[in-house]
Design a protein around this motif. Sequence first.
Motif, PDB file in Angstrom:
ATOM      1  N   LEU B 116       0.918  -1.098  -0.092  1.00 35.25           N
ATOM      2  CA  LEU B 116       0.137  -0.036   0.059  1.00 35.25           C
ATOM      3  C   LEU B 116       0.819   1.247   0.005  1.00 35.25           C
ATOM      4  CD1 LEU B 116      -2.657  -0.987   2.509  1.00 35.25           C
ATOM      5  CD2 LEU B 116      -2.750  -1.346   0.070  1.00 35.25           C
ATOM      6  N   GLU B 117       0.422   2.262  -0.562  1.00 32.65           N
ATOM      7  CA  GLU B 117       0.873   3.687  -0.747  1.00 32.65           C
ATOM      8  C   GLU B 117       0.982   4.288   0.563  1.00 32.65           C
ATOM      9  OE1 GLU B 117       3.029   5.324  -3.257  1.00 32.65           O
ATOM     10  OE2 GLU B 117       1.432   4.602  -4.713  1.00 32.65           O
ATOM     11  N   ASP B 118       2.005   4.959   1.014  1.00 35.22           N
ATOM     12  CA  ASP B 118       2.230   5.740   2.162  1.00 35.22           C
ATOM     13  C   ASP B 118       1.253   6.823   1.964  1.00 35.22           C
ATOM     14  OD1 ASP B 118       2.351   6.811   4.675  1.00 35.22           O
ATOM     15  OD2 ASP B 118       4.635   7.273   4.254  1.00 35.22           O
ATOM     16  N   LEU B 119      -0.025   7.116   2.784  1.00 28.49           N
ATOM     17  CA  LEU B 119      -0.630   8.586   2.625  1.00 28.49           C
ATOM     18  C   LEU B 119      -0.435   9.629   3.377  1.00 28.49           C
ATOM     19  CD1 LEU B 119      -4.003   6.465   1.696  1.00 28.49           C
ATOM     20  CD2 LEU B 119      -2.498   7.355   0.087  1.00 28.49           C
ATOM     21  N   SER B 120       0.525   9.661   4.105  1.00 25.95           N
ATOM     22  CA  SER B 120       0.957  10.587   5.429  1.00 25.95           C
ATOM     23  C   SER B 120       0.845  11.928   4.913  1.00 25.95           C
ATOM     24  CB  SER B 120       2.291  10.198   5.932  1.00 25.95           C
ATOM     25  OG  SER B 120       2.344   8.947   6.152  1.00 25.95           O
ATOM     26  N   GLY B 121       1.794  12.271   3.859  1.00 21.83           N
ATOM     27  CA  GLY B 121       1.912  13.598   3.312  1.00 21.83           C
ATOM     28  C   GLY B 121       0.468  14.253   2.859  1.00 21.83           C
ATOM     29  N   LYS B 122      -0.540  13.421   2.675  1.00 22.91           N
ATOM     30  CA  LYS B 122      -1.805  14.051   1.739  1.00 22.91           C
ATOM     31  C   LYS B 122      -2.808  14.642   2.790  1.00 22.91           C
ATOM     32  CE  LYS B 122      -1.239  11.374  -2.310  1.00 22.91           C
ATOM     33  NZ  LYS B 122      -2.002  12.071  -3.336  1.00 22.91           N
ATOM     34  N   THR B 123      -3.524  15.594   2.536  1.00 22.62           N
ATOM     35  CA  THR B 123      -4.489  16.196   3.441  1.00 22.62           C
ATOM     36  C   THR B 123      -5.974  16.329   2.755  1.00 22.62           C
ATOM     37  OG1 THR B 123      -3.816  18.269   3.126  1.00 22.62           O
ATOM     38  CG2 THR B 123      -2.962  17.462   5.095  1.00 22.62           C
ATOM     39  N   LEU B 124      -6.768  16.221   3.637  1.00 17.95           N
ATOM     40  CA  LEU B 124      -8.154  16.285   3.261  1.00 17.95           C
ATOM     41  C   LEU B 124      -8.910  17.324   3.883  1.00 17.95           C
ATOM     42  CD1 LEU B 124      -9.232  12.463   3.399  1.00 17.95           C
ATOM     43  CD2 LEU B 124      -9.177  13.943   1.302  1.00 17.95           C
ATOM     44  N   GLU B 125      -9.144  18.363   2.999  1.00 18.03           N
ATOM     45  CA  GLU B 125      -9.968  19.681   3.841  1.00 18.03           C
ATOM     46  C   GLU B 125     -11.246  19.695   4.451  1.00 18.03           C
ATOM     47  OE1 GLU B 125      -8.688  23.358   2.751  1.00 18.03           O
ATOM     48  OE2 GLU B 125      -6.954  22.150   2.748  1.00 18.03           O
ATOM     49  N   GLY B 126     -11.333  20.126   5.397  1.00 15.68           N
ATOM     50  CA  GLY B 126     -12.615  20.369   6.070  1.00 15.68           C
ATOM     51  C   GLY B 126     -13.299  19.106   6.628  1.00 15.68           C
ATOM     52  N   ARG B 127     -12.543  18.190   7.260  1.00 16.27           N
ATOM     53  CA  ARG B 127     -12.877  17.245   7.948  1.00 16.27           C
ATOM     54  C   ARG B 127     -11.872  16.532   9.090  1.00 16.27           C
ATOM     55  NH1 ARG B 127     -13.132  14.346   2.227  1.00 16.27           N
ATOM     56  NH2 ARG B 127     -12.961  16.598   2.033  1.00 16.27           N
ATOM     57  N   THR B 128     -12.484  16.340  10.230  1.00 11.55           N
ATOM     58  CA  THR B 128     -11.543  15.637  11.142  1.00 11.55           C
ATOM     59  C   THR B 128     -11.897  14.367  11.413  1.00 11.55           C
ATOM     60  OG1 THR B 128     -12.288  17.865  12.083  1.00 11.55           O
ATOM     61  CG2 THR B 128     -10.749  16.461  13.416  1.00 11.55           C
ATOM     62  N   PHE B 129     -10.949  13.362  11.296  1.00  9.20           N
ATOM     63  CA  PHE B 129     -11.091  11.958  11.551  1.00  9.20           C
ATOM     64  C   PHE B 129     -11.247  11.731  13.021  1.00  9.20           C
ATOM     65  CE2 PHE B 129      -9.780  12.102   7.263  1.00  9.20           C
ATOM     66  CZ  PHE B 129     -10.897  11.107   6.538  1.00  9.20           C
ATOM     67  N   ILE B 130     -12.194  10.776  13.451  1.00 12.15           N
ATOM     68  CA  ILE B 130     -12.012  10.440  14.870  1.00 12.15           C
ATOM     69  C   ILE B 130     -11.157   9.806  15.321  1.00 12.15           C
ATOM     70  CG2 ILE B 130     -13.455   8.872  16.418  1.00 12.15           C
ATOM     71  CD1 ILE B 130     -16.092   9.351  14.613  1.00 12.15           C
ATOM     72  N   SER B 131     -10.277  10.315  16.442  1.00 15.47           N
ATOM     73  CA  SER B 131      -9.193   9.979  16.668  1.00 15.47           C
ATOM     74  C   SER B 131      -8.581   8.374  16.786  1.00 15.47           C
ATOM     75  CB  SER B 131      -8.435  10.603  17.842  1.00 15.47           C
ATOM     76  OG  SER B 131      -9.532  10.049  19.009  1.00 15.47           O
ATOM     77  N   THR B 132      -9.781   7.903  17.318  1.00 12.74           N
ATOM     78  CA  THR B 132      -9.536   6.238  17.225  1.00 12.74           C
ATOM     79  C   THR B 132      -9.151   5.594  15.883  1.00 12.74           C
ATOM     80  OG1 THR B 132     -11.275   6.312  18.849  1.00 12.74           O
ATOM     81  CG2 THR B 132     -10.485   4.272  18.341  1.00 12.74           C
ATOM     82  N   PHE B 133      -9.673   6.329  14.941  1.00 10.39           N
ATOM     83  CA  PHE B 133      -9.765   5.503  13.457  1.00 10.39           C
ATOM     84  C   PHE B 133      -8.582   5.983  12.982  1.00 10.39           C
ATOM     85  CE2 PHE B 133     -14.745   6.092  13.381  1.00 10.39           C
ATOM     86  CZ  PHE B 133     -14.537   4.628  13.997  1.00 10.39           C
ATOM     87  N   GLU B 134      -8.198   7.223  13.405  1.00 10.41           N
ATOM     88  CA  GLU B 134      -6.768   7.532  12.662  1.00 10.41           C
ATOM     89  C   GLU B 134      -5.598   6.945  13.418  1.00 10.41           C
ATOM     90  OE1 GLU B 134      -5.910  10.479  10.266  1.00 10.41           O
ATOM     91  OE2 GLU B 134      -7.092  11.772  11.652  1.00 10.41           O
TER      92      GLU B 134
END
Lengths: 284, 434
Positions: B116-134
């Motif tokens: 799988l690709e590392d998606l660390s650098g990417k951001t998604l505007e206007g949303r906060t993921f629930i910390s447990t899932f993150e």
Amino acid sequence: MKIKSSYLPYFLVLPAFAYLLFFVGYPLVQALYIAFTQNGQLSLATVRKTFADPYFWEALKYTIALAGVIVPSQVGLALILALGVNRVFKGKDFTIYALTIPLTISDVAAGLIWYSMLSPSGFLNKLLLNIGIINNPIYFFGYQYRHMEFLAIVLAELWRATSIVFVIILAGLQMISREYLEAAEVFGADYWTRLKKIVIPLLKPSIQSALIIRTLFAMQIFGIVWILAGRDIPILAGEGFYRLTELKEYDVASIYALVIAGLSILLGALYIKFMKAEYLEVKR
Amino acid sequence: MSRKMSFGGVLILVLLGAIVSGCIGGEKTTTPTTTEQVTLTWLSTQLNPPEERAFVQEQLLTEFKDQTGIEVNFIPISYSDMATRLEAEEQTGEVTINLIADLHGGLDFFASKGWLEDLSGKTLEGRTFISTFEKYATIGGKKVYIPWMSATYVMVVNKKAFEYLPDGLTQEDVMKGTEKWTYDALLEWAKNLKEATGQPQLGFPAGPKGLLHRFLHGYIYPSFTGYQAKNFDSPEAVEMWKYLRDLWQYVNPASTTWDAMGEPLLRGEVLIAWDHTARIKNAIETNPDQFVVVPVPRGPKGRGFILVVAGLAIPKGAPNADEAWKLIDYLTKPETQVKILENVGFFPTVQEATGAIPSGPLKILAEGVAAQSATPDAVVAMIPNLGEKGGQFTNAYRTAFERIVLKGEDPEAVVKELGPQVRKLFEEMGQEIP
């Protein structure tokens, strides 16, 4: 295009043969392969595994027990109903229609109907509570009440599948020539004698077909048990399904399927061997 | 069967190959230009049932195409088929899959293989993921997937049952999931209910297709032993089974025939039930005034519950990765997440979406789910990803239940017999025992 008439029968049989080969033959060979090989080698490991599981023996026991209770009751009941209907009375057609209605209902639907009737808050319990026969609802479902679940399955199956036996037996009854019965009457045979000496022997082919059909279906009994009792009452088809869908044990599920097929063939052969149909014309 | 299917698949591929090479072989596409139509290949183990599939294709992806002009080919697939295909593509280096959707366990496995690709650098505007899932989506310092949908199992209480609460337990305690809402309190409550109404009022989906095994390994085991499988045959586990046997006196016996609790709740056969959110949704939708969804009780080791998380990941070397990211962006937007909840009953993974749910039955569900996730003593369990062996894992718990609770066998003997079998499954799959 002209086809030589001697080949025609083969051509006509061909589609049916292809169908059987593809939908019965191929799965059967596949099931045998899955059941009796392991890593491409011939092996009895799956058979041993299946037979070591207490569920298998319970399933076998319950399947046979259910068939043993349900099939004779159905034939007896259907015979009584057919004899009752096979005379001239007002509303005869309506009675026949009413008796065959359950034929149109699938086993799962029948299971659900009976489930809601027999549940603690269902129709039967409400009725009995209201007329004061019982103080607490009768429990039909749950592991602790397996004998009641067994009873519920028998009731539901009698309700649902007696009509098919009834239809076959009624058709058989209507084929019996009135002349035999009238002749017997002239010679003074009473109702029971006529039933024993003429009707039942002449009905044998019909009873035989009904028995074969019902017994074979009883080996595959599934939907109704699954709805009413889940795995509280294990049955062969149910266990095969459970092994396949829940445990992904394709090999064990194949054994279950083969056991059902084997039992069906065996029972069918026994019926044909021991229930030779008698025809009055032939037997002199 | 699969043999035949794959043969058919090969045949189709060969035919397609022949057609493609014959017709457009000369101008084989190399670099996608702006005018060219991009078609993304999206493999998913989620939303596979026909009606859910129709929702994805007719609503989600149509809208996405309207917004971006990107076509998406949604391919529902089983976990094992997905793993096989991904492995083959990664090993040959000819990656055609642009996006995959799977549960946490599967993605965790793919990540460990480096697919799988590392998606660390990417951001998604206007949303906060629930910390447990993150937290779970970050594996080995890499962000391997974007949390997409979640589901869990909760308790549903018919409001009538609150009249029979045991001393010291309030409705507030149950709804919020406080310290006092324990398995012992549940036992007391169930006992009160049976004595007051004359009938057992607690229900579990213990039928053959019911999910009781999830309750066993993901709820009561972690609550009593701290782990799903590690302490399978510990003294704490023996205590737990004794507790469950006590509790079962107040459980409706027909539970062993129930696959889902929605109907028994609606028929009024039980007042309290535990089940998967999707399987009680119909009860709450039919009678939203009658039921509340509450967190599960806690045990000596905390409040064990299962979180089902489905994530979106991009395979390493996927073509059109930018377009795939646009699809991820679209699928995690709060509006899209609410739409998913409304249509297929999976819960959002972003906080903004939880606020956007219109009031009504879904709100009742979402609030219960949120209250459960937010309890401070949570012991979160993820469903172990054992592939084909998953059935054997759950069967061990069901067998223990049948033998100990239903047939009355000695709990210690049963868990001692089954414990090694459970641990062996994880050893065979090379996984840590949860």
